[in-house]
Design an enzyme around this catalytic site. Sequence first.
Site, PDB file in Angstrom:
ATOM      1  CD  GLU A   1      -2.859  -1.224   0.116  1.00  0.00           C
ATOM      2  OE1 GLU A   1      -2.993  -0.217  -0.609  1.00  0.00           O
ATOM      3  OE2 GLU A   1      -3.499  -2.285  -0.067  1.00  0.00           O
TER       4      GLU A   1
ATOM      5  NE  ARG B   1     -16.095  -4.739   2.936  1.00  0.00           N
ATOM      6  CZ  ARG B   1     -16.357  -5.981   3.279  1.00  0.00           C
ATOM      7  NH1 ARG B   1     -17.608  -6.355   3.540  1.00  0.00           N
ATOM      8  NH2 ARG B   1     -15.393  -6.887   3.363  1.00  0.00           N
TER       9      ARG B   1
ATOM     10  CB  CYS C   1      -6.275  -2.693   6.452  1.00  0.00           C
ATOM     11  SG  CYS C   1      -6.587  -4.457   6.669  1.00  0.00           S
TER      12      CYS C   1
ATOM     13  CG  HIS D   1      -4.434  -5.192   2.018  1.00  0.00           C
ATOM     14  ND1 HIS D   1      -4.684  -3.850   1.819  1.00  0.00           N
ATOM     15  CD2 HIS D   1      -5.234  -5.565   3.046  1.00  0.00           C
ATOM     16  CE1 HIS D   1      -5.597  -3.437   2.683  1.00  0.00           C
ATOM     17  NE2 HIS D   1      -5.947  -4.461   3.439  1.00  0.00           N
TER      18      HIS D   1
END
Length: 208
Positions: A80, A90, A143, A164
Site C-alpha cells: 500500500e 462497510r 487496515c 495486504h
Amino acid sequence: MPVILLTGFEPFAGSDRNPSAEAVEAVAQGYDGPHDLVVATLPVAFDTSARHLRELIAQHSPDAVVATGLAGGSAQIAIERLGVNLIDARIPDNDGARPVDAPSEPGGPAARFSTLPAKLLVKELTLAGLPARVSLSAGTYVCNHVLYTALGAVRTDAVAGFVHLPWSTSTAPDGAPHLPEEELALAVRLIVDHVFDAEVREAGGTIW
C-alpha cells in the site's frame, strides 16, 4: 540492531482464522535475520487496534513497522502507498463499532504516505515468483486505520507501511482467490528482509 515491528490481524467477519497473523507467526518462528523482530497480532477493531499499535511503538521504538492484513478478494500481494484520514466501515469491527465518514485522527492530515520502498518490494516479490503489485489505497476499514496510525506514531526517521495479503489456501472460502501458506510467509519474510532497502531512480525514469 534495528528493530522491526511486524503485525498481522486476528480473525474477523465470521472467519476463525486470518492468514496475515499466520504468515507473521510463520516468519517469526523461522526468523534468523540480522534484525530484532517484534511480532504482534492486532485486533480488528478501530479503537483497540490503534491503541495497541501505539503502545507497541512506544515500547519498542521500532526502526520499521510492517503491518499486514487480509484483502479477501485479491489474488496478489499489495504494497500500500497511502493511508487516508477516513473511516468508512462497510461492516462492524470486532468490537461492534461501525463508524461512517469519520476521521482516523481528528485534525490529522488528509493522508499519509507509506515510507516502505513499495516498488522495490514488488520487484523482489515478483523475482521470487510471487504475484505482487503496488496499491494506491488501503481502503477505509481497520487496515487503513492501522496504516494511518502507524505513520503518525513512528519516529520521523523510521519506515512504516502496510501489506495486504490474499487468503491462504487453507483459509480461503470456496471460490476465493488464494496463495499457498508458504508463499504468503515467503512474501512477508522478503518484505522484512528488504524493508530498509532504498528505491533508486534508474536511467529510464522507473523507480525500483
